[in-house]
Design a protein around this motif. Structure first.
Motif, PDB file in Angstrom:
ATOM      1  N   ASP A  91       0.837  -1.194   0.000  1.00  0.00           N
ATOM      2  CA  ASP A  91       0.000   0.000   0.000  1.00  0.00           C
ATOM      3  C   ASP A  91       0.873   1.244   0.000  1.00  0.00           C
ATOM      4  O   ASP A  91       1.932   1.275   0.649  1.00  0.00           O
ATOM      5  CB  ASP A  91      -0.891   0.051   1.246  1.00  0.00           C
ATOM      6  CG  ASP A  91      -1.944  -1.034   1.259  1.00  0.00           C
ATOM      7  OD1 ASP A  91      -2.469  -1.367   0.185  1.00  0.00           O
ATOM      8  OD2 ASP A  91      -2.242  -1.547   2.352  1.00  0.00           O
ATOM      9  N   TYR A  92       0.403   2.278  -0.696  1.00  0.00           N
ATOM     10  CA  TYR A  92       1.038   3.586  -0.649  1.00  0.00           C
ATOM     11  C   TYR A  92       0.078   4.543   0.039  1.00  0.00           C
ATOM     12  O   TYR A  92      -1.071   4.698  -0.401  1.00  0.00           O
ATOM     13  CB  TYR A  92       1.388   4.108  -2.050  1.00  0.00           C
ATOM     14  CG  TYR A  92       2.087   5.434  -1.981  1.00  0.00           C
ATOM     15  CD1 TYR A  92       3.450   5.494  -1.709  1.00  0.00           C
ATOM     16  CD2 TYR A  92       1.387   6.619  -2.132  1.00  0.00           C
ATOM     17  CE1 TYR A  92       4.102   6.708  -1.601  1.00  0.00           C
ATOM     18  CE2 TYR A  92       2.035   7.847  -2.036  1.00  0.00           C
ATOM     19  CZ  TYR A  92       3.388   7.889  -1.761  1.00  0.00           C
ATOM     20  OH  TYR A  92       4.026   9.094  -1.647  1.00  0.00           O
ATOM     21  N   LEU A  93       0.530   5.173   1.134  1.00  0.00           N
ATOM     22  CA  LEU A  93      -0.263   6.147   1.883  1.00  0.00           C
ATOM     23  C   LEU A  93       0.188   7.547   1.483  1.00  0.00           C
ATOM     24  O   LEU A  93       1.385   7.851   1.511  1.00  0.00           O
ATOM     25  CB  LEU A  93      -0.093   5.946   3.387  1.00  0.00           C
ATOM     26  CG  LEU A  93      -0.711   4.662   3.935  1.00  0.00           C
ATOM     27  CD1 LEU A  93       0.225   3.484   3.803  1.00  0.00           C
ATOM     28  CD2 LEU A  93      -1.109   4.853   5.371  1.00  0.00           C
ATOM     29  N   PHE A  94      -0.757   8.391   1.111  1.00  0.00           N
ATOM     30  CA  PHE A  94      -0.452   9.732   0.612  1.00  0.00           C
ATOM     31  C   PHE A  94      -0.320  10.730   1.768  1.00  0.00           C
ATOM     32  O   PHE A  94      -1.184  10.780   2.645  1.00  0.00           O
ATOM     33  CB  PHE A  94      -1.553  10.220  -0.337  1.00  0.00           C
ATOM     34  CG  PHE A  94      -1.644   9.394  -1.595  1.00  0.00           C
ATOM     35  CD1 PHE A  94      -0.894   9.710  -2.714  1.00  0.00           C
ATOM     36  CD2 PHE A  94      -2.479   8.285  -1.640  1.00  0.00           C
ATOM     37  CE1 PHE A  94      -0.976   8.950  -3.860  1.00  0.00           C
ATOM     38  CE2 PHE A  94      -2.577   7.511  -2.784  1.00  0.00           C
ATOM     39  CZ  PHE A  94      -1.822   7.843  -3.899  1.00  0.00           C
ATOM     40  N   GLY A  95       0.732  11.539   1.741  1.00  0.00           N
ATOM     41  CA  GLY A  95       0.892  12.631   2.692  1.00  0.00           C
ATOM     42  C   GLY A  95       1.492  12.210   4.018  1.00  0.00           C
ATOM     43  O   GLY A  95       1.901  11.066   4.219  1.00  0.00           O
ATOM     44  N   LEU A  99      -4.770  11.766   8.915  1.00  0.00           N
ATOM     45  CA  LEU A  99      -5.754  11.143   8.030  1.00  0.00           C
ATOM     46  C   LEU A  99      -5.167  11.099   6.620  1.00  0.00           C
ATOM     47  O   LEU A  99      -4.907  12.142   6.017  1.00  0.00           O
ATOM     48  CB  LEU A  99      -7.068  11.926   8.041  1.00  0.00           C
ATOM     49  CG  LEU A  99      -8.184  11.351   7.161  1.00  0.00           C
ATOM     50  CD1 LEU A  99      -8.589   9.964   7.656  1.00  0.00           C
ATOM     51  CD2 LEU A  99      -9.384  12.283   7.151  1.00  0.00           C
ATOM     52  N   ARG A 100      -4.950   9.881   6.119  1.00  0.00           N
ATOM     53  CA  ARG A 100      -4.295   9.734   4.821  1.00  0.00           C
ATOM     54  C   ARG A 100      -5.032   8.734   3.946  1.00  0.00           C
ATOM     55  O   ARG A 100      -5.358   7.626   4.388  1.00  0.00           O
ATOM     56  CB  ARG A 100      -2.857   9.235   5.002  1.00  0.00           C
ATOM     57  CG  ARG A 100      -2.020  10.169   5.833  1.00  0.00           C
ATOM     58  CD  ARG A 100      -0.614   9.694   5.976  1.00  0.00           C
ATOM     59  NE  ARG A 100      -0.542   8.491   6.798  1.00  0.00           N
ATOM     60  CZ  ARG A 100       0.534   7.739   6.923  1.00  0.00           C
ATOM     61  NH1 ARG A 100       1.629   8.034   6.267  1.00  0.00           N
ATOM     62  NH2 ARG A 100       0.532   6.680   7.691  1.00  0.00           N
ATOM     63  N   PRO A 101      -5.303   9.089   2.699  1.00  0.00           N
ATOM     64  CA  PRO A 101      -5.825   8.098   1.757  1.00  0.00           C
ATOM     65  C   PRO A 101      -4.702   7.149   1.351  1.00  0.00           C
ATOM     66  O   PRO A 101      -3.522   7.494   1.424  1.00  0.00           O
ATOM     67  CB  PRO A 101      -6.289   8.946   0.574  1.00  0.00           C
ATOM     68  CG  PRO A 101      -5.527  10.214   0.671  1.00  0.00           C
ATOM     69  CD  PRO A 101      -5.186  10.420   2.110  1.00  0.00           C
ATOM     70  N   PHE A 102      -5.079   5.937   0.933  1.00  0.00           N
ATOM     71  CA  PHE A 102      -4.078   4.988   0.460  1.00  0.00           C
ATOM     72  C   PHE A 102      -4.639   4.191  -0.710  1.00  0.00           C
ATOM     73  O   PHE A 102      -5.843   4.081  -0.908  1.00  0.00           O
ATOM     74  CB  PHE A 102      -3.608   4.050   1.580  1.00  0.00           C
ATOM     75  CG  PHE A 102      -4.659   3.122   2.126  1.00  0.00           C
ATOM     76  CD1 PHE A 102      -4.895   1.880   1.542  1.00  0.00           C
ATOM     77  CD2 PHE A 102      -5.412   3.478   3.225  1.00  0.00           C
ATOM     78  CE1 PHE A 102      -5.857   1.030   2.045  1.00  0.00           C
ATOM     79  CE2 PHE A 102      -6.383   2.633   3.745  1.00  0.00           C
ATOM     80  CZ  PHE A 102      -6.602   1.404   3.152  1.00  0.00           C
ATOM     81  N   GLY A 138      -8.511   3.231   0.376  1.00  0.00           N
ATOM     82  CA  GLY A 138      -9.249   3.592   1.575  1.00  0.00           C
ATOM     83  C   GLY A 138      -8.638   4.771   2.289  1.00  0.00           C
ATOM     84  O   GLY A 138      -7.848   5.530   1.727  1.00  0.00           O
ATOM     85  N   LEU A 139      -9.005   4.914   3.574  1.00  0.00           N
ATOM     86  CA  LEU A 139      -8.499   5.982   4.438  1.00  0.00           C
ATOM     87  C   LEU A 139      -7.897   5.369   5.693  1.00  0.00           C
ATOM     88  O   LEU A 139      -8.479   4.449   6.280  1.00  0.00           O
ATOM     89  CB  LEU A 139      -9.621   6.931   4.851  1.00  0.00           C
ATOM     90  CG  LEU A 139     -10.171   7.859   3.782  1.00  0.00           C
ATOM     91  CD1 LEU A 139     -11.393   8.600   4.313  1.00  0.00           C
ATOM     92  CD2 LEU A 139      -9.102   8.848   3.338  1.00  0.00           C
ATOM     93  N   ASN A 140      -6.750   5.898   6.104  1.00  0.00           N
ATOM     94  CA  ASN A 140      -6.060   5.457   7.300  1.00  0.00           C
ATOM     95  C   ASN A 140      -5.960   6.652   8.243  1.00  0.00           C
ATOM     96  O   ASN A 140      -5.530   7.722   7.834  1.00  0.00           O
ATOM     97  CB  ASN A 140      -4.669   4.945   6.922  1.00  0.00           C
ATOM     98  CG  ASN A 140      -3.853   4.504   8.105  1.00  0.00           C
ATOM     99  OD1 ASN A 140      -3.350   5.331   8.861  1.00  0.00           O
ATOM    100  ND2 ASN A 140      -3.694   3.200   8.255  1.00  0.00           N
TER     101      ASN A 140
END
Length: 191
Positions: A91-95, A99-102, A138-140
């Protein structure tokens, strides 16, 4: 053969990531749907199986934006249906925010077995053993340095096939799975 490839992929992913990052374990609950169809010389019929699932996962954050991991799923199905799924993914998590989308890619193995077919069929069960591959997103949400909450959706293509015969008319029934979709909510604990 498929299981050997998956186990090898998991071992390689964990070995490569074990020298850096943070380990995590997690649990999730959600809802899954497996689509398929049965085809005979007379036509086809859609076959769908759906219900709740639970999963456990283990993985490693290589850095704050990249994680690798594996998941084992348990599906809530009827007494005569047994479904298991094992996946590995990246998975790649943005930012860098809490709260980060992935988005991620996943591969694995899906096994579906439905038993209890009447004696008028050539065998008593349908068994689909399928390689799966697909995307998840999704969102993490990072609650603190150790606890994360997340929700997401996965879409996996499948290729399971089986054949049985309805003996009274000698009708061959080809069964195949098309895809598996699931949404989930979960919690991860980082070490």
């Amino acid at each position: 053969m498929k299981k050997v490839a998956i186990i090898s992929t998991v071992a390689l992913a964990f070995a490569a990531s074990s020298f850096a990052g943070d380990w995590f374990v997690g649990a999730e609950i959600g809802h899954s749907e497996i689509k398929g169809k049965a085809t005979t010389q007379y036509g086809s019929l859609n076959l769908d199986a759906d219900g709740g699932h639970q999963a456990i996962k283990i993985g490693n954050y290589i850095n704050e934006n990249v994680r690798v991991g594996g998941s084992v799923y348990r599906f809530n199905e009827d007494d005569d249906v047994d479904v298991s799924l094992i996946t590995v993914g990246v998975d790649y998590l943005f930012g860098q925010d809490n709260l980060r989308p992935f988005i991620g890619v996943h591969v694995g193995n899906l096994e579906y077995k439905e038993s209890g077919a009447p004696s008028t069929y050539s065998k008593s069960s349908i068994e689909l053993d399928s390689t799966v591959y697909g995307l998840g997103f999704g969102l993490n949400y990072k609650v603190n340095k150790n606890v994360e909450l997340e929700g997401g959706y996965k879409f996996l293509k499948t290729d399971g096939k089986d054949t049985l015969t309805y003996i009274p008319t000698n009708t061959v029934i080809n069964i195949e799975s098309d895809d598996a979709k699931s949404w989930y909510f979960g919690v991860n604990y980082r070490f």
